[in-house]
Write a protein that holds these residues in place. Structure first.
Motif, PDB file in Angstrom:
ATOM      1  N   LEU A   1      42.189  14.909  51.272  1.00 44.11           N
ATOM      2  CA  LEU A   1      41.361  16.101  51.468  1.00 44.11           C
ATOM      3  C   LEU A   1      41.254  16.447  52.945  1.00 44.11           C
ATOM      4  O   LEU A   1      41.261  17.622  53.318  1.00 44.11           O
ATOM      5  N   GLY A   2      41.196  15.433  53.795  1.00 44.09           N
ATOM      6  CA  GLY A   2      41.082  15.640  55.228  1.00 44.09           C
ATOM      7  C   GLY A   2      42.309  16.252  55.877  1.00 44.09           C
ATOM      8  O   GLY A   2      42.221  16.807  56.977  1.00 44.09           O
ATOM      9  N   THR A   3      43.450  16.180  55.206  1.00 44.79           N
ATOM     10  CA  THR A   3      44.668  16.771  55.767  1.00 44.79           C
ATOM     11  C   THR A   3      44.704  18.289  55.602  1.00 44.79           C
ATOM     12  O   THR A   3      45.487  18.960  56.254  1.00 44.79           O
ATOM     13  N   GLY A   4      43.884  18.796  54.687  1.00 47.46           N
ATOM     14  CA  GLY A   4      43.939  20.218  54.393  1.00 47.46           C
ATOM     15  C   GLY A   4      45.137  20.588  53.533  1.00 47.46           C
ATOM     16  O   GLY A   4      45.533  21.754  53.457  1.00 47.46           O
ATOM     17  N   ALA A   5      45.703  19.599  52.860  1.00 40.88           N
ATOM     18  CA  ALA A   5      46.898  19.807  52.037  1.00 40.88           C
ATOM     19  C   ALA A   5      46.635  20.777  50.895  1.00 40.88           C
ATOM     20  O   ALA A   5      45.537  20.835  50.343  1.00 40.88           O
ATOM     21  N   SER A   6      47.681  21.505  50.534  1.00 39.32           N
ATOM     22  CA  SER A   6      47.638  22.398  49.381  1.00 39.32           C
ATOM     23  C   SER A   6      48.150  21.641  48.155  1.00 39.32           C
ATOM     24  O   SER A   6      48.711  20.542  48.276  1.00 39.32           O
ATOM     25  N   VAL A   7      47.987  22.236  46.994  1.00 45.37           N
ATOM     26  CA  VAL A   7      48.541  21.666  45.767  1.00 45.37           C
ATOM     27  C   VAL A   7      50.049  21.468  45.932  1.00 45.37           C
ATOM     28  O   VAL A   7      50.600  20.436  45.539  1.00 45.37           O
ATOM     29  N   GLU A   8      50.709  22.420  46.538  1.00 45.84           N
ATOM     30  CA  GLU A   8      52.155  22.336  46.734  1.00 45.84           C
ATOM     31  C   GLU A   8      52.518  21.167  47.643  1.00 45.84           C
ATOM     32  O   GLU A   8      53.498  20.457  47.398  1.00 45.84           O
ATOM     33  N   ASP A   9      51.744  20.962  48.721  1.00 48.12           N
ATOM     34  CA  ASP A   9      51.995  19.842  49.636  1.00 48.12           C
ATOM     35  C   ASP A   9      51.871  18.510  48.900  1.00 48.12           C
ATOM     36  O   ASP A   9      52.717  17.624  49.057  1.00 48.12           O
ATOM     37  N   ILE A  10      50.822  18.372  48.121  1.00 50.53           N
ATOM     38  CA  ILE A  10      50.578  17.123  47.400  1.00 50.53           C
ATOM     39  C   ILE A  10      51.660  16.894  46.350  1.00 50.53           C
ATOM     40  O   ILE A  10      52.171  15.786  46.197  1.00 50.53           O
TER      41      ILE A  10
ATOM     42  N   THR B   1      52.066  18.429  56.894  1.00 48.63           N
ATOM     43  CA  THR B   1      51.076  17.965  55.933  1.00 48.63           C
ATOM     44  C   THR B   1      51.700  17.143  54.819  1.00 48.63           C
ATOM     45  O   THR B   1      51.128  16.145  54.384  1.00 48.63           O
ATOM     46  N   VAL B   2      52.880  17.528  54.365  1.00 49.72           N
ATOM     47  CA  VAL B   2      53.551  16.775  53.294  1.00 49.72           C
ATOM     48  C   VAL B   2      53.803  15.344  53.757  1.00 49.72           C
ATOM     49  O   VAL B   2      53.559  14.385  53.013  1.00 49.72           O
ATOM     50  N   ALA B   3      54.242  15.170  54.995  1.00 49.39           N
ATOM     51  CA  ALA B   3      54.489  13.832  55.535  1.00 49.39           C
ATOM     52  C   ALA B   3      53.194  13.033  55.624  1.00 49.39           C
ATOM     53  O   ALA B   3      53.167  11.834  55.304  1.00 49.39           O
TER      54      ALA B   3
ATOM     55  N   PRO C   1      39.446  25.508  48.521  1.00 49.30           N
ATOM     56  CA  PRO C   1      39.428  24.083  48.859  1.00 49.30           C
ATOM     57  C   PRO C   1      39.771  23.224  47.640  1.00 49.30           C
ATOM     58  O   PRO C   1      39.401  23.548  46.518  1.00 49.30           O
ATOM     59  N   LEU C   2      40.480  22.136  47.892  1.00 50.08           N
ATOM     60  CA  LEU C   2      40.824  21.207  46.818  1.00 50.08           C
ATOM     61  C   LEU C   2      39.647  20.282  46.544  1.00 50.08           C
ATOM     62  O   LEU C   2      38.800  20.053  47.405  1.00 50.08           O
ATOM     63  N   HIS C   3      39.651  19.735  45.348  1.00 52.01           N
ATOM     64  CA  HIS C   3      38.646  18.768  44.937  1.00 52.01           C
ATOM     65  C   HIS C   3      39.357  17.530  44.405  1.00 52.01           C
ATOM     66  O   HIS C   3      40.554  17.555  44.142  1.00 52.01           O
ATOM     67  N   ARG C   4      38.600  16.465  44.224  1.00 49.25           N
ATOM     68  CA  ARG C   4      39.131  15.197  43.726  1.00 49.25           C
ATOM     69  C   ARG C   4      39.991  15.397  42.478  1.00 49.25           C
ATOM     70  O   ARG C   4      41.104  14.882  42.387  1.00 49.25           O
ATOM     71  N   HIS C   5      39.489  16.163  41.514  1.00 51.15           N
ATOM     72  CA  HIS C   5      40.230  16.336  40.253  1.00 51.15           C
ATOM     73  C   HIS C   5      41.556  17.074  40.456  1.00 51.15           C
ATOM     74  O   HIS C   5      42.486  16.878  39.690  1.00 51.15           O
ATOM     75  N   ASP C   6      41.646  17.910  41.489  1.00 53.97           N
ATOM     76  CA  ASP C   6      42.922  18.578  41.769  1.00 53.97           C
ATOM     77  C   ASP C   6      43.973  17.550  42.189  1.00 53.97           C
ATOM     78  O   ASP C   6      45.122  17.612  41.753  1.00 53.97           O
ATOM     79  N   ILE C   7      43.561  16.604  43.026  1.00 51.40           N
ATOM     80  CA  ILE C   7      44.485  15.580  43.522  1.00 51.40           C
ATOM     81  C   ILE C   7      44.841  14.602  42.413  1.00 51.40           C
ATOM     82  O   ILE C   7      46.018  14.322  42.185  1.00 51.40           O
ATOM     83  N   THR C   8      43.838  14.103  41.698  1.00 48.61           N
ATOM     84  CA  THR C   8      44.124  13.123  40.643  1.00 48.61           C
ATOM     85  C   THR C   8      44.895  13.757  39.492  1.00 48.61           C
ATOM     86  O   THR C   8      45.625  13.061  38.784  1.00 48.61           O
TER      87      THR C   8
END
Length: 83
Positions: A32-41, A65-67, A10-17
């Protein structure tokens, strides 16, 4: 030791930021609610920054998810300049 999340982690806030920079709590929660991966983001963020040349020369439209992440990132374009 920090590890990069995998498809099963699972991703965390620091992964996204770490990818997109400062975001408000609502956008973090939505991503986080989209279930996006690091690659998607990462791909969505490249589109936000008009870095589609990074994605290749092939015309490609966003989907899945990317969209959804792209839509969240670009909603009201409230970016912090300290990315």
């Amino acid at each position: 030791m920090t590890t990069t999340p995998t498809a099963h982690t699972p991703l965390h806030r620091h992964d996204i930021t770490g990818i997109v920079g400062t975001l408000d709590d609502d956008k973090i929660a939505a991503i986080l609610g989209t279930g996006a991966s690091v690659e998607d983001i990462t791909e969505a963020f490249a589109w936000v920054n008009a870095e589609d040349d990074v994605l290749g020369e092939v015309e490609k439209s966003l989907s899945g998810t990317v969209a959804r992440v792209y839509d969240i990132l670009t909603a009201d374009d409230d970016w912090d300049d300290d990315r």
